[in-house]
Design an enzyme around this catalytic site. Structure first.
Site, PDB file in Angstrom:
ATOM      1  N   ASP A  66     -57.872   0.737 -28.167  1.00 42.92           N
ATOM      2  CA  ASP A  66     -58.600   1.750 -27.395  1.00 42.92           C
ATOM      3  C   ASP A  66     -58.153   3.161 -27.779  1.00 42.92           C
ATOM      4  OD1 ASP A  66     -60.457   2.595 -25.519  1.00 42.92           O
ATOM      5  OD2 ASP A  66     -59.045   2.518 -23.848  1.00 42.92           O
ATOM      6  N   HIS A  96     -63.967   5.770 -34.638  1.00 39.55           N
ATOM      7  CA  HIS A  96     -64.124   4.334 -34.936  1.00 39.55           C
ATOM      8  C   HIS A  96     -63.793   4.066 -36.407  1.00 39.55           C
ATOM      9  CE1 HIS A  96     -65.601   3.691 -30.985  1.00 39.55           C
ATOM     10  NE2 HIS A  96     -66.787   4.251 -31.162  1.00 39.55           N
ATOM     11  N   LEU A 132     -51.675 -15.672 -41.885  1.00 37.61           N
ATOM     12  CA  LEU A 132     -52.016 -15.089 -40.575  1.00 37.61           C
ATOM     13  C   LEU A 132     -53.407 -15.544 -40.107  1.00 37.61           C
ATOM     14  CD1 LEU A 132     -51.247 -12.800 -38.403  1.00 37.61           C
ATOM     15  CD2 LEU A 132     -52.728 -11.329 -39.775  1.00 37.61           C
ATOM     16  N   SER A 167     -59.553  -4.641 -18.833  1.00 40.97           N
ATOM     17  CA  SER A 167     -60.943  -4.472 -19.279  1.00 40.97           C
ATOM     18  C   SER A 167     -61.610  -5.792 -19.708  1.00 40.97           C
ATOM     19  CB  SER A 167     -61.036  -3.443 -20.409  1.00 40.97           C
ATOM     20  OG  SER A 167     -60.628  -2.181 -19.955  1.00 40.97           O
TER      21      SER A 167
HETATM   22  C1  IPE Z   1     -62.026  -2.090 -24.174  1.00 37.71           C
HETATM   23  O1  IPE Z   1     -62.100  -0.712 -24.310  1.00 37.71           O
HETATM   24  C2  IPE Z   1     -62.856  -2.768 -25.212  1.00 37.71           C
HETATM   25  C3  IPE Z   1     -62.419  -2.629 -26.599  1.00 37.71           C
HETATM   26  C4  IPE Z   1     -61.361  -1.996 -27.027  1.00 37.71           C
HETATM   27  C5  IPE Z   1     -63.225  -3.296 -27.553  1.00 37.71           C
HETATM   28  P1  IPE Z   1     -63.106   0.156 -23.431  1.00 37.71           P
HETATM   29  O2  IPE Z   1     -62.886   1.563 -23.838  1.00 37.71           O
HETATM   30  O3  IPE Z   1     -64.468  -0.353 -23.547  1.00 37.71           O
HETATM   31  O4  IPE Z   1     -62.558  -0.105 -21.960  1.00 37.71           O
HETATM   32  P2  IPE Z   1     -62.871   0.641 -20.585  1.00 37.71           P
HETATM   33  O5  IPE Z   1     -64.352   0.673 -20.413  1.00 37.71           O
HETATM   34  O6  IPE Z   1     -62.321   2.028 -20.689  1.00 37.71           O
HETATM   35  O7  IPE Z   1     -62.155  -0.150 -19.550  1.00 37.71           O
HETATM   36  C1  IPE Z   2     -62.183   1.678 -28.525  1.00 36.99           C
HETATM   37  O1  IPE Z   2     -62.206   3.055 -28.480  1.00 36.99           O
HETATM   38  C2  IPE Z   2     -63.246   1.127 -29.426  1.00 36.99           C
HETATM   39  C3  IPE Z   2     -64.279   0.336 -28.748  1.00 36.99           C
HETATM   40  C4  IPE Z   2     -64.370   0.117 -27.474  1.00 36.99           C
HETATM   41  C5  IPE Z   2     -65.295  -0.244 -29.590  1.00 36.99           C
HETATM   42  P1  IPE Z   2     -63.138   3.839 -27.462  1.00 36.99           P
HETATM   43  O2  IPE Z   2     -64.431   4.106 -28.129  1.00 36.99           O
HETATM   44  O3  IPE Z   2     -63.215   3.139 -26.165  1.00 36.99           O
HETATM   45  O4  IPE Z   2     -62.323   5.200 -27.299  1.00 36.99           O
HETATM   46  P2  IPE Z   2     -62.149   6.060 -25.985  1.00 36.99           P
HETATM   47  O5  IPE Z   2     -61.588   5.167 -24.917  1.00 36.99           O
HETATM   48  O6  IPE Z   2     -63.491   6.596 -25.641  1.00 36.99           O
HETATM   49  O7  IPE Z   2     -61.189   7.125 -26.382  1.00 36.99           O
HETATM   50 MG    MG Z   3     -62.112   3.233 -24.454  1.00 36.67          MG
END
Ligand code: IPE
Ligand code: IPE
Ligand code: MG
Length: 256
Positions: free
Chosen positions: A26, A43, A137, A202
């Site tokens: 995240d 990303h 792995l 999450s």
């Molecule tokens: C959790 O991250 C999902 C992934 C990393 C794939 P999110 O950014 O979607 O989580 P929330 O919505 O903040 O809980």
């Molecule tokens: C995690 O990073 C990637 C996915 C959920 C695909 P985020 O896109 O949730 O990044 P933040 O939380 O907005 O910083």
């Molecule tokens: Mg996020």
């Protein structure tokens, strides 16, 4: 096997190096925002971190790495971001599969992948088939995965077996249920890492993280490197995993 330990035994990953590490990757969006860049730049940068953490797992001897790439709730994001993530998944898979295979890594994608574009589904099937016999792995990518989805599909699968007479409801125990989940043939995660500073699950591995050691770091996923991983491992090695036992019992086991 997940949940199959008898009550007296501790799971295999109770040693110093976690056998199975699961990560909620995240913080990509915030990483990009901090740089005045669009979310997709975060990303993209996150793919580099995936490469680094795979290498780190191989170096440390972790056997299984499970990465949360796309949750069942991430469809709620703007269409353009969802499309971009699918595209990035395809490009990264296409670019990396040779190297993964050469490094003896077995790839598995776990989740409701039938919702993905056909082309991506084909690519996933090819990548899994190509690396199926590798015994290094095990890299598991959780994509369109949700812990509640997993528990629900396991319940449905068992209900179908009961309805067809294959299974006696009296035989449904924790080990049997665990086997019906999408991660049923691997041990539960020993170490569960979330980057990006949020302290929540999450809807990731709800069933399987029952006894995982949770590690939350403020480091944003694109900044995650081998040093951050090593810090998580050091913290893990300091934890006392009791699995319901008293600390004194563990001391006795350690000193014989
Ligand atoms: C959790 O991250 C999902 C992934 C990393 C794939 P999110 O950014 O979607 O989580 P929330 O919505 O903040 O809980
Ligand atoms: C995690 O990073 C990637 C996915 C959920 C695909 P985020 O896109 O949730 O990044 P933040 O939380 O907005 O910083
Ligand atoms: Mg996020």
């Amino acid at each position: 096997m997940a949940g199959s330990e008898s009550k007296g035994d501790l799971p295999d990953g109770a040693g110093c190096i976690p056998r199975h590490v699961a990560i909620i990757m995240d913080g990509n969006g915030r990483w990009a925002r901090q740089r005045g860049q669009p979310r997709h730049a975060g990303h993209r940068a996150g793919v580099e971190s995936v490469r680094r953490v795979i290498e780190a797992c191989v170096e440390h001897g972790t056997e299984i790495l499970t990465l949360f790439a796309f949750s069942s709730e991430n469809w709620r994001r703007p269409r353009s971001e969802v499309d971009m993530l699918m595209e990035l998944f395809m490009v990264a898979l296409g670019r990396e599969i040779c190297k993964l295979d050469k490094n003896n890594i077995r790839l598995r994608v776990i989740g409701e992948t039938s919702a993905f574009p056909q082309k991506l589904q084909r690519q996933i099937a090819e990548a899994e088939a190509r690396t199926a016999d590798n015994d290094g792995l095990l890299l598991q990518i959780a994509a369109n995965y949700g812990g509640r989805w997993d528990i629900t599909q396991a319940a449905r699968r068992l209900a179908q077996q009961v309805a067809s007479g294959e299974l006696d409801p009296a035989d449904i125990d924790e080990a049997c249920f665990a086997r019906a989940t999408a991660f049923g043939d691997v041990p539960d995660p020993d170490l569960f890492i979330r980057t990006g500073g949020e302290q929540r699950i999450s809807n990731f591995l709800l069933w399987h993280c029952a006894y995982s050691e949770l590690y939350f770091t403020p480091v944003l996923w694109p900044d995650f490197d081998k040093e951050t991983f090593a810090e998580a491992l050091s913290e893990y090695a300091r934890r006392e995993r009791r699995f319901g036992q008293a600390s004194e019992q563990l001391d006795k086991a350690n000193t014989g």
